[in-house]
Structures are given as C-alpha cells and as structure tokens.
Design a protein around this motif. Structure first.
Motif, short mmCIF file in Angstrom:
data_model
loop_
_atom_site.label_atom_id
_atom_site.label_comp_id
_atom_site.label_asym_id
_atom_site.label_seq_id
_atom_site.Cartn_x
_atom_site.Cartn_y
_atom_site.Cartn_z
N ASP A 237 -17.08 -19.01 10.82
CA ASP A 237 -16.64 -19.51 12.23
C ASP A 237 -17.33 -20.85 12.50
O ASP A 237 -17.09 -21.49 13.64
N THR A 238 -18.37 -20.81 11.81
CA THR A 238 -19.06 -22.37 12.19
C THR A 238 -18.45 -23.52 11.93
O THR A 238 -17.60 -23.86 10.85
N ALA A 239 -18.43 -24.09 13.01
CA ALA A 239 -17.36 -25.44 13.15
C ALA A 239 -17.85 -26.01 14.52
O ALA A 239 -18.53 -25.57 15.30
N SER A 240 -17.02 -26.99 14.78
CA SER A 240 -16.99 -27.83 16.38
C SER A 240 -15.70 -27.26 16.85
O SER A 240 -14.64 -27.17 16.34
N TYR A 241 -16.04 -26.81 18.08
CA TYR A 241 -14.69 -26.47 18.94
C TYR A 241 -14.55 -27.46 20.04
O TYR A 241 -15.58 -27.70 20.94
N PHE A 242 -13.28 -27.72 20.18
CA PHE A 242 -12.92 -28.75 21.14
C PHE A 242 -12.00 -28.16 22.34
O PHE A 242 -11.15 -27.69 21.78
N CYS A 243 -11.88 -28.49 23.60
CA CYS A 243 -10.88 -28.44 24.28
C CYS A 243 -10.16 -29.63 24.63
O CYS A 243 -10.74 -30.49 24.50
N ALA A 244 -8.96 -29.49 24.88
CA ALA A 244 -7.99 -30.87 25.24
C ALA A 244 -7.13 -30.39 26.23
O ALA A 244 -6.58 -29.25 26.51
N THR A 245 -6.85 -31.33 27.12
CA THR A 245 -5.99 -31.07 28.54
C THR A 245 -4.84 -31.70 28.34
O THR A 245 -5.14 -33.02 27.92
N ALA A 246 -3.84 -31.45 28.68
CA ALA A 246 -2.41 -31.80 28.61
C ALA A 246 -2.13 -32.15 30.02
O ALA A 246 -2.33 -31.10 30.94
N LEU B 160 -3.85 -26.26 28.52
CA LEU B 160 -5.39 -26.66 28.16
C LEU B 160 -5.16 -25.92 26.67
O LEU B 160 -4.73 -24.85 26.52
N GLN B 161 -5.73 -26.60 25.77
CA GLN B 161 -5.78 -26.26 24.35
C GLN B 161 -7.15 -26.22 23.71
O GLN B 161 -7.86 -26.98 24.01
N TRP B 162 -7.34 -25.14 22.93
CA TRP B 162 -8.64 -25.28 22.07
C TRP B 162 -8.40 -25.58 20.48
O TRP B 162 -7.35 -25.22 19.81
N TYR B 163 -9.22 -26.37 19.94
CA TYR B 163 -9.19 -26.98 18.53
C TYR B 163 -10.46 -26.41 17.86
O TYR B 163 -11.55 -26.58 18.58
N ARG B 164 -10.30 -26.31 16.71
CA ARG B 164 -11.63 -26.13 15.83
C ARG B 164 -11.61 -27.53 14.85
O ARG B 164 -10.28 -27.84 14.33
N GLN B 165 -12.66 -27.67 14.38
CA GLN B 165 -12.75 -28.95 13.34
C GLN B 165 -13.95 -28.44 12.40
O GLN B 165 -15.15 -28.37 13.00
N ASN B 166 -13.82 -28.19 11.28
CA ASN B 166 -14.64 -27.80 10.21
C ASN B 166 -15.29 -29.13 9.71
O ASN B 166 -14.54 -30.28 9.81
N SER B 167 -16.37 -29.41 9.15
CA SER B 167 -17.16 -30.35 8.87
C SER B 167 -16.21 -31.40 7.88
O SER B 167 -15.79 -30.77 6.82
N GLY B 168 -16.13 -32.51 8.34
CA GLY B 168 -15.37 -33.46 7.40
C GLY B 168 -13.91 -33.18 7.36
O GLY B 168 -13.07 -33.74 6.47
N ARG B 169 -13.49 -32.17 8.19
CA ARG B 169 -11.85 -32.06 8.02
C ARG B 169 -11.11 -32.39 9.46
O ARG B 169 -11.88 -33.01 10.52
N GLY B 170 -9.79 -32.36 9.51
CA GLY B 170 -9.25 -32.84 10.69
C GLY B 170 -9.32 -31.50 11.81
O GLY B 170 -9.76 -30.38 11.31
N LEU B 171 -8.65 -31.70 12.96
CA LEU B 171 -8.80 -30.63 13.97
C LEU B 171 -7.55 -29.68 13.79
O LEU B 171 -6.65 -30.22 13.10
N VAL B 172 -7.74 -28.52 13.72
CA VAL B 172 -6.72 -27.46 13.96
C VAL B 172 -6.68 -26.63 15.22
O VAL B 172 -7.65 -26.05 15.71
N HIS B 173 -5.47 -26.47 15.50
CA HIS B 173 -5.20 -26.23 16.96
C HIS B 173 -5.50 -24.46 16.78
O HIS B 173 -4.83 -23.75 15.92
N LEU B 174 -5.94 -23.94 17.81
CA LEU B 174 -6.35 -22.50 18.13
C LEU B 174 -5.24 -21.71 18.77
O LEU B 174 -4.95 -20.84 18.60
N ILE B 175 -5.35 -22.09 19.93
CA ILE B 175 -4.66 -21.42 21.13
C ILE B 175 -4.10 -22.57 22.34
O ILE B 175 -5.00 -23.56 22.56
N LEU B 176 -3.26 -22.20 22.93
CA LEU B 176 -2.58 -22.95 24.14
C LEU B 176 -2.55 -22.08 25.11
O LEU B 176 -1.88 -21.20 25.09
N ILE B 177 -3.22 -22.49 26.53
CA ILE B 177 -3.01 -21.67 27.63
C ILE B 177 -2.42 -22.76 28.55
O ILE B 177 -2.75 -23.61 29.16
#
Lengths: 112, 112
Positions: B83-92, B32-49
């Motif tokens: 830290d203001t942004a949208s945070y997404f989880c993603a599953t592999a 499972l991975q967490w990503y962050r997206q600042n307004s108007g930008r692409g997603l950036v990966h934060l951490i993979l567990i």
C-alpha cells in the motif's frame, strides 16, 4: 491493452529546443487532459480538451500548445524549452469532466 | 480554486495497522475521487464518492464525505507494504468546463 498511453516515457533535451509528447486513449472518452507534476508531487492541470475543443487553458506559458488531431489523441507541443519545464507530464482521459480519470504512465522531461 | 488539501502530508505506519488520510476542499462539488500513485508511475483511481453519498467501501478502502465540512477521509484497513504510495484526492466541480483539481497528496509508507 493500455488504456492511456503516452510517449516518450523519458525525454532529455537542451534548453531552447522544441519537443512533443504524444498521448492516445482507447477508452472512447470524450475528455482528455494534460497535467504537470513538479518535484513536490503537486499535480497542476494544464489543458483540458472535450470533443476536440479546448475548454480549459490554465495560466501556462503559450510555449505550451495542445494539439488534438482526433478525439482519441491529445498531444503536447512545447517550444523553446526552459529549465523550469523539467517535470513529469501526465496525460489523462475521462468521460465528461466529472468522471474518473485514467492516467498515462507519465513523461519525465528533463531540460538541461 | 477548489483545490483539495490532503492531511497529513506524510504518514508512516506498521503493516497491519489502519491508515487514515484526510482531504479538505473549498467549494461545492459534484463528486470527490481518491487516487493512488506508486513511485514513478501514473495515478490510478481508487474510488469516487458523489456529493449525496456519505460513505463508500471498496475492499479494504473506506471513504467518507462530509459536505457540510467540505472534507473527506480515506481509510485503508489492515495495511500492507504494497500500500506504500502517494494518495491524492481530486474534486469534480458542479460548474461546467472545470477539470478535476488535485490536492498535494499524502505519502504513505507501510513498514513490514
């Protein structure tokens, strides 16, 4: 150096037109993706390419076609654009389908 | 679909407070991975567990994974306005030929 770059950043076009969005990655990854992010920020997978072979094609209209001239490029061609195609399209790459994904900056497509 | 679902959809906190976001998913995963997206930008990966890990740290981030409950949480300690942004989880998935599937995201606002 930008890891995943996509062009253009903004695209405004009329209904019925055909347009392409280009994507290149310099990470040596073997898997590339196209995602669509709608106005509610929901990210939907459109296509996934692994070693130049399409491995996933979600239920997207056949007006959308991915084209991969080589492992580092995955372009998105859209025919007969419709108003509902307006969204932000993101290209991404990863090493394998389970690896961390690196995203481009997105292409904001507006169909008028 | 093993789409992740983040909770809450939106979170507003004061600078210095901790922020906790949760993610639930439906099927077995490889990681499972967490990503962050600042307004108007692409997603950036934060951490993979990985599925065999229960907790992981990276700086002010702490991620937990409970595979029995099919859920994960992302904790940001001592939050900052940046830290203001949208945070997404993603599953592999454990299944082959399955790309990352993203949730709908949590919109975090950190007020200075």
């Amino acid at each position: 150096d930008t890891a995943v770059s996509q062009t253009p950043k903004y695209l405004v076009t009329q209904m019925g037109n055909d347009k392409s969005i280009k994507c290149e990655q310099n990470l040596g990854h073997d898997t590339m993706y196209w995602y669509k992010q709608d106005s509610k920020k929901f990210l939907k997978i459109m296509f996934s390419y692994n070693n130049k072979e399409l491995i996933i094609n979600e239920t997207v209209p056949n007006r959308f076609s991915p084209k991969s001239p080589d492992k580092a490029h995955l372009n998105l061609h859209i025919n007969s654009l419709e108003l509902g195609d307006s969204a932000v399209y993101f290209c991404a790459s990863s090493q394998g389908e389970r690896g961390l994904a690196f995203f481009g900056q997105g292409t904001r497509l507006t169909v008028v | 679909s093993q789409q992740g679902e983040e909770d809450p959809q939106a979170l507003s906190i004061q600078e210095g407070e901790n922020a906790t976001m949760n993610c639930s998913y439906k099927t077995s995963i490889n990681n499972l991975q967490w990503y962050r997206q600042n307004s108007g930008r692409g997603l950036v990966h934060l951490i993979l567990i990985r599925s065999n890990e229960r907790e992981k740290h990276s700086g002010r981030l702490r991620v937990t994974l409970d595979t029995s409950k099919k859920s994960s949480s992302l904790l940001i300690t001592a939050s900052r306005a940046a830290d203001t942004a949208s945070y997404f989880c993603a599953t592999a998935s454990n299944s082959g030929n399955t790309p990352l599937v993203f949730g709908k995201g949590t919109r975090l606002s950190v007020i200075a």
